[in-house]
Design a protein around this motif. Sequence first.
Motif, PDB file in Angstrom:
ATOM      1  N   GLY A 171     149.787 -77.081 -63.915  1.00  0.00           N
ATOM      2  CA  GLY A 171     148.590 -76.386 -63.448  1.00  0.00           C
ATOM      3  C   GLY A 171     147.516 -77.309 -62.942  1.00  0.00           C
ATOM      4  N   GLN A 172     147.862 -78.584 -62.695  1.00  0.00           N
ATOM      5  CA  GLN A 172     146.877 -79.520 -62.198  1.00  0.00           C
ATOM      6  C   GLN A 172     147.027 -79.738 -60.706  1.00  0.00           C
ATOM      7  N   MET A 173     147.810 -78.868 -60.063  1.00  0.00           N
ATOM      8  CA  MET A 173     148.000 -79.027 -58.632  1.00  0.00           C
ATOM      9  C   MET A 173     147.118 -78.079 -57.856  1.00  0.00           C
ATOM     10  N   PHE A 174     146.622 -78.569 -56.721  1.00  0.00           N
ATOM     11  CA  PHE A 174     145.967 -77.698 -55.762  1.00  0.00           C
ATOM     12  C   PHE A 174     147.044 -76.957 -54.984  1.00  0.00           C
ATOM     13  N   GLN A 175     146.788 -75.704 -54.704  1.00  0.00           N
ATOM     14  CA  GLN A 175     147.717 -74.944 -53.879  1.00  0.00           C
ATOM     15  C   GLN A 175     147.295 -75.024 -52.414  1.00  0.00           C
ATOM     16  N   VAL A 176     148.286 -75.112 -51.531  1.00  0.00           N
ATOM     17  CA  VAL A 176     148.049 -75.157 -50.083  1.00  0.00           C
ATOM     18  C   VAL A 176     148.652 -73.906 -49.484  1.00  0.00           C
ATOM     19  N   THR A 177     147.856 -73.177 -48.730  1.00  0.00           N
ATOM     20  CA  THR A 177     148.351 -71.893 -48.226  1.00  0.00           C
ATOM     21  C   THR A 177     147.675 -71.508 -46.914  1.00  0.00           C
ATOM     22  N   THR A 178     148.333 -70.664 -46.153  1.00  0.00           N
ATOM     23  CA  THR A 178     147.657 -70.019 -45.024  1.00  0.00           C
ATOM     24  C   THR A 178     147.603 -68.505 -45.223  1.00  0.00           C
ATOM     25  N   LEU A 179     147.988 -68.038 -46.403  1.00  0.00           N
ATOM     26  CA  LEU A 179     147.880 -66.602 -46.670  1.00  0.00           C
ATOM     27  C   LEU A 179     146.402 -66.207 -46.714  1.00  0.00           C
ATOM     28  N   PRO A 180     146.068 -65.021 -46.215  1.00  0.00           N
ATOM     29  CA  PRO A 180     144.665 -64.570 -46.281  1.00  0.00           C
ATOM     30  C   PRO A 180     144.320 -64.180 -47.718  1.00  0.00           C
ATOM     31  N   LEU A 181     143.377 -64.893 -48.336  1.00  0.00           N
ATOM     32  CA  LEU A 181     143.101 -64.662 -49.757  1.00  0.00           C
ATOM     33  C   LEU A 181     142.534 -63.276 -50.025  1.00  0.00           C
ATOM     34  N   ASP A 182     141.913 -62.683 -49.006  1.00  0.00           N
ATOM     35  CA  ASP A 182     141.342 -61.354 -49.246  1.00  0.00           C
ATOM     36  C   ASP A 182     142.382 -60.244 -49.047  1.00  0.00           C
ATOM     37  N   GLU A 183     143.595 -60.657 -48.683  1.00  0.00           N
ATOM     38  CA  GLU A 183     144.622 -59.637 -48.450  1.00  0.00           C
ATOM     39  C   GLU A 183     146.001 -60.252 -48.670  1.00  0.00           C
ATOM     40  N   PHE A 226     150.981 -96.023 -50.469  1.00  0.00           N
ATOM     41  CA  PHE A 226     149.538 -96.249 -50.648  1.00  0.00           C
ATOM     42  C   PHE A 226     148.858 -95.105 -49.919  1.00  0.00           C
ATOM     43  N   GLY A 227     148.498 -94.076 -50.669  1.00  0.00           N
ATOM     44  CA  GLY A 227     147.934 -92.907 -50.004  1.00  0.00           C
ATOM     45  C   GLY A 227     147.198 -92.010 -50.966  1.00  0.00           C
ATOM     46  N   PRO A 228     146.653 -90.912 -50.425  1.00  0.00           N
ATOM     47  CA  PRO A 228     145.862 -90.006 -51.250  1.00  0.00           C
ATOM     48  C   PRO A 228     146.728 -89.189 -52.207  1.00  0.00           C
ATOM     49  N   THR A 229     146.174 -88.903 -53.356  1.00  0.00           N
ATOM     50  CA  THR A 229     146.848 -88.185 -54.423  1.00  0.00           C
ATOM     51  C   THR A 229     145.820 -87.222 -55.007  1.00  0.00           C
ATOM     52  N   PHE A 230     146.281 -86.122 -55.595  1.00  0.00           N
ATOM     53  CA  PHE A 230     145.360 -85.048 -55.959  1.00  0.00           C
ATOM     54  C   PHE A 230     145.607 -84.546 -57.373  1.00  0.00           C
ATOM     55  N   ARG A 231     144.539 -84.274 -58.083  1.00  0.00           N
ATOM     56  CA  ARG A 231     144.627 -83.644 -59.404  1.00  0.00           C
ATOM     57  C   ARG A 231     143.529 -82.595 -59.504  1.00  0.00           C
ATOM     58  N   ALA A 232     143.954 -81.367 -59.801  1.00  0.00           N
ATOM     59  CA  ALA A 232     142.978 -80.288 -59.955  1.00  0.00           C
ATOM     60  C   ALA A 232     142.509 -80.184 -61.405  1.00  0.00           C
TER      61      ALA A 232
END
Lengths: 461, 461
Positions: A171-183, A226-232
């Motif tokens: 659960g420490q990952m950011f989600q990547v999406t193009t789904l419309p969050l309002d629908e 050597f690059g960007p890394t992400f933790r939510a």
Amino acid sequence: MNASRIHDILKLEPQEQGIRLNGWVRTKRESKSFCFVEVNDGSCMKNLQVIIDASVDGYTDFIGRLATGASVAIEGKLVPSQGKGQKSEVQASMVEVVGDCPGDDYPLQKKHHSFEFLRTIPHLRPRTNTFGAVTRVRNALSFAVHRFFQEQGFVLVHTPIITTSDCEGAGQMFQVTTLPLDEIPKTPEGGVDYSRDFFLKRTGLTVSGQLEGEAYACALGRIYTFGPTFRAEHSNTVRHLSEFYMIEPEAAFFDINDDMDLAEAFLKYVIRFVLDRCPEDMDFFNERIDKTVLSTLDTILSNRFVRMTYTEAIKELEKAKADFEFPVKWGIDLQAEHEKYLTEEVLRKPVILTDYPREIKAFYMKLNDDGKTVRAMDVLVGRLGEIIGGSERETNPDKLTARMAEAGLNEENYKWYLDLRRFGSAPHSGFGLGFERLLLYITGMKNIRDVIPFHRSYQEA
Amino acid sequence: MNASRIHDILKLEPQEQGIRLNGWVRTKRESKSFCFVEVNDGSCMKNLQVIIDASVDGYTDFIGRLATGASVAIEGKLVPSQGKGQKSEVQASMVEVVGDCPGDDYPLQKKHHSFEFLRTIPHLRPRTNTFGAVTRVRNALSFAVHRFFQEQGFVLVHTPIITTSDCEGAGQMFQVTTLPLDEIPKTPEGGVDYSRDFFLKRTGLTVSGQLEGEAYACALGRIYTFGPTFRAEHSNTVRHLSEFYMIEPEAAFFDINDDMDLAEAFLKYVIRFVLDRCPEDMDFFNERIDKTVLSTLDTILSNRFVRMTYTEAIKELEKAKADFEFPVKWGIDLQAEHEKYLTEEVLRKPVILTDYPREIKAFYMKLNDDGKTVRAMDVLVGRLGEIIGGSERETNPDKLTARMAEAGLNEENYKWYLDLRRFGSAPHSGFGLGFERLLLYITGMKNIRDVIPFHRSYQEA
């Protein structure tokens, strides 16, 4: 006449030669018939002092506009300086104010600004001494990383940022999406219909490039990322960022000892490189930010790192007279206080601890024959604690699948990773290092938000 | 005896010295009393030939296991080779199969594999000649980029990946969120409640680091970015990726002419670097992938780039005998066919076009005095078309806000960007270059999915 950079001008002998420079006014001191202007162009910490005689064309027009922050183009002669603190200065023959800087609005007046305030103007703070120095040191350190690995025959691999694996993880990952969050489209069963998302499945931002790096090490031999890394993570400390940079080398036919040699050589190389490349910036950090910066770095350069097992370290800690908040016993994850005690009190030099209890380490680390410990190695240094974490990797597919099951991972998602153990498997090892933590260590800066250009942290972007 | 890498072994004189190497078996040829094994360790394109006499310890045990893909450790003497195609070979005294490779399952048998098939096994394809070469060239090109800018006094800036600006833009951004998609929190008005998202607002993945890069150029003078960039375009072509790498230098006090000089010097430097560093890999691409690769690169190295305005280019195209699918007239966005005609038919060398119509270029480009064209510059090369796009930036705040309004941008989100024009504004310029497109150009590979380790495209991750 093409403009020169101040970094280069300051290396010239002051022999009355013609000079053209561009930059921004830092300060101005006026007297009756002339003024001194300190100009900085970002190429180095030092300003170039410019003397402007009242006889220079347009003096009465531009003198009022030479405000802190104004951009200027200047021509003149480089002459020996009468004043202290600089070998040479410029006697101006032409001055042009290229861009004015209205003093009433400009947030960066000469007075001292807190780092908290500067964090609110990340687009302007690189104009200050501290953040100019941070930027130059960050640049030198980045290049040192590439130089080191290139010289050692490691190949840079850009592992993916958007990833499909591990999405059901901690659960420490950011989600990547193009789904419309309002629908959000739903499946007949009422779940999210990922077949309508951009990649036809759930995707997130990577937390590490290691596993993909292993695939490339098992083909190219020696690689690094050597690059960007992400933790939510919902962590709001001076040591956590949600977006940060990781360095992860991985090498086939390297055992844990080769890995330790690599880590030690790496740290010494990049620190020496920064000291050589940015001496003024490093003096600034040592004088203004933390007076122990240079002596701390010297403990890295001048010592062979101690190597010790976790079990030996626990014995040392049990002998300690110190009052630890977290009681010491075999099996615990070492806390900052323990790491501090080992590096600063017991050994007074960097130490690499190996063979940690399997329960506190990742599934991919090679299990020792004792069945209790894994071939992990952590590099601990004074003032910071753990700066590098690495291991020899598990190559036995049965042990690996057992460890994956223990860790609650879905084997289906790691089939490709198991392939590396099925087809021409080779011992291999690597480590990971948080670039910004290394920068904190090198600069003495205290808040990790201040060593990355535009920080991203929990509730801050 | 420590293992050596094949890249280094092949440089040694074959003087019977002791050698230890590790790698993976590519092919094996058996005869009655000995066998030849070709070993590759990823350090270079070339294999090292190993002769194993039947008298070597354990021969009958290991000979059957020396299958394609198996990993091995070998000791022996480096001796002059009797055969063609190599100066030296290894006469083995010790052979160990480190990791077997079951021939029935291993997808990379000796036969030819299509790139389409190899795309389905991205974790194994770097073990092939083509993808080993792509990886080494990609690495050399990455390092060349850093070397070039470091030598020119440019400072690397890591611009943010997760960004808050532009989210309401053209709909080509990926959204980044930690909100639960199956239970999106709503505001009282029924919209998405972003105050409960990780950053308390809507965030996405960056499409360019340029604007943040400008802020740093207006402080440090010369900067560059080199990092991942994202487009959620529904394009499924051989030229589009959803995750790709961009290089974006930006320099204060650079006008468009300085920018063109920089772009030309940059391309020549990095191409020369790759040719010097990876001669065997480049020969491979020229022989196996595209026989025009080396001659095309030579048109870059051996010509001064032509500089021409867009208006002049349109005149050239109007004179053309060619039958264009898209009719030519002033104001059009040049199509691939037009770019091809200019670089391959008319000029036969790279060309930099400048001063494009404002309507077809970005809001941040400097408006010329004619009010119709902007200080854009695009570098076009044969076979590929546009390889670099850049411009001098608009510094006049009034013109900039007018252009932003035309482009439908919300000025509120760009206040910080306007600050750069309010406080010590300076002329500045920069350009952007898609790293993978440059790799396509240099290697002759046809599908952009094949020049990045793990590709991310529309419906593919």
